[in-house]
Design a protein around this motif. Structure first.
Motif, PDB file in Angstrom:
ATOM      1  N   ASN A 170       0.495  -1.489  -0.149  1.00 16.84           N
ATOM      2  CA  ASN A 170       0.452   0.105   0.015  1.00 16.84           C
ATOM      3  C   ASN A 170       0.868   1.251  -0.222  1.00 16.84           C
ATOM      4  OD1 ASN A 170      -2.177   2.018   1.426  1.00 16.84           O
ATOM      5  ND2 ASN A 170      -3.340   0.640   0.497  1.00 16.84           N
ATOM      6  N   LEU A 171       1.811   1.518   0.912  1.00 20.90           N
ATOM      7  CA  LEU A 171       3.047   2.375   0.950  1.00 20.90           C
ATOM      8  C   LEU A 171       3.166   2.647  -0.681  1.00 20.90           C
ATOM      9  CD1 LEU A 171       4.642   4.213   2.489  1.00 20.90           C
ATOM     10  CD2 LEU A 171       6.092   2.608   2.595  1.00 20.90           C
ATOM     11  N   LYS A 173       2.307   2.002  -3.346  1.00 16.39           N
ATOM     12  CA  LYS A 173       1.472   2.444  -4.428  1.00 16.39           C
ATOM     13  C   LYS A 173       1.137   4.412  -4.063  1.00 16.39           C
ATOM     14  CE  LYS A 173      -1.808   1.781  -7.850  1.00 16.39           C
ATOM     15  NZ  LYS A 173      -1.349   1.545  -9.600  1.00 16.39           N
ATOM     16  N   CYS A 174       0.981   4.441  -2.901  1.00 17.97           N
ATOM     17  CA  CYS A 174       0.292   5.504  -2.781  1.00 17.97           C
ATOM     18  C   CYS A 174       2.047   6.356  -3.024  1.00 17.97           C
ATOM     19  CB  CYS A 174       0.147   5.663  -0.744  1.00 17.97           C
ATOM     20  SG  CYS A 174       0.698   7.654  -0.225  1.00 17.97           S
ATOM     21  N   ARG A 177       1.309   7.431  -6.241  1.00 13.01           N
ATOM     22  CA  ARG A 177       0.504   8.542  -7.248  1.00 13.01           C
ATOM     23  C   ARG A 177       1.225   9.649  -6.543  1.00 13.01           C
ATOM     24  NH1 ARG A 177      -4.347   6.008  -8.458  1.00 13.01           N
ATOM     25  NH2 ARG A 177      -5.548   8.276  -7.194  1.00 13.01           N
ATOM     26  N   ALA A 178       2.059   9.504  -5.564  1.00 14.12           N
ATOM     27  CA  ALA A 178       2.251  10.873  -4.888  1.00 14.12           C
ATOM     28  C   ALA A 178       3.379  11.853  -6.077  1.00 14.12           C
ATOM     29  CB  ALA A 178       3.072  11.293  -3.794  1.00 14.12           C
TER      30      ALA A 178
END
Length: 272
Positions: A170-171, A173-174, A177-178
């Protein structure tokens, strides 16, 4: 294949053994400057530097810097040293981690959970937070984090590790996106049952519990705990390193926010 990353600088955490040192060798052969980091500046780290130096091509420099990823200041100091020596790191392969507390869920304490989280999840957070600014300054970056098959196919005795590795995906992927608009790419890998010090220790413990040899323990574990590995063996660190090196290359310029399973088929589901 020329990965087109000659002259760039890479940080490899957990760099004195296993996935770390094999990936460091691969990158050094591509002409990448490599900083190996591990918790202690001991013989293992010094020996790892010497091994990677033998693989270095095209003037690539290799050095070792100790840093404990559970201590934020040590991670920040690591970043400062790399910036002073090389102007910053273009590539981060964060392979440092630990199995952490294991056992019956009801017997694991808050302290057990927090110690595992502090290394396996927060360690990645600290490294990303310290090195993303360098990659922004360099206007080019690749970060590969290490998740696990456990994120998709959790094993009941490793609940803290399972949760941390799901968090890593999840990290990643986050972060993708950022920061992808700044030419920074973030991916992760999910290895399974690879020949590393961590699985070596697991097999030694299993051998003692069952009063069998380590070789027999490896075979028993593959058959009974990882029955979907078609090759019926542990993976080799260099088999993982090849995938990581590709993700760190110019050829992976459209791979972002992805998780790559390197598990020999260990995860039963086709869609995990």
């Amino acid at each position: 294949m020329d990965l087109n990353i000659k002259g760039k600088t890479a940080l490899v955490t957990g760099g004195d053994s296993g996935l770390g040192i094999e990936t460091a060798k691969f990158l050094a052969r591509e002409g990448v400057n490599v900083v190996l980091s591990d918790k202690a500046n001991g013989k293992e780290l010094r020996d790892a530097v010497k091994q990677v130096e033998k693989d270095a091509q095209d003037g690539a420099k290799v050095m070792g810097i100790a840093a404990d990823i559970s201590k934020n200041q040590e991670v920040l100091d690591l970043a400062k040293k790399i910036e002073a020596e090389f102007g910053g790191a273009h590539i981060i392969f964060h392979s440092a981690g630990a199995r952490g507390a294991a056992g019956d869920f009801l017997e694991l304490t808050d302290d057990d959970w927090m110690k595992t989280i502090d290394i396996d999840l927060m360690g990645a957070v600290r490294v990303a937070r310290a090195f993303i600014p360098q990659m922004q300054k360099l206007k080019w970056g690749r970060m590969v984090l290490v998740a696990s098959e456990n994120a998709f196919q959790p094993y009941e005795e490793e609940s803290p590790y399972n949760a941390c590795k799901a968090g890593i995906i999840n990290l990643s992927k986050c972060l993708s996106r950022a920061y992808s608009k700044e030419n920074l790419l973030f991916n992760c890998i999910s290895p399974a049952y690879i020949e590393t010090p961590m699985t070596d220790a697991m097999m030694e413990t299993l051998a003692k519990e069952k009063d069998i040899s380590v070789e027999e323990a490896v075979e028993w574990f593959a058959k009974n705990k990882r029955p979907h590995i078609a090759m019926e063996r542990r993976g080799k660190p260099e088999e993982v390193a090849a995938v990581v090196a590709f993700l760190c290359s110019e050829h992976a310029s459209f791979v972002n926010g992805s998780n790559v399973r390197i598990d020999g088929g260990a995860v039963e589901s086709a869609f995990g």
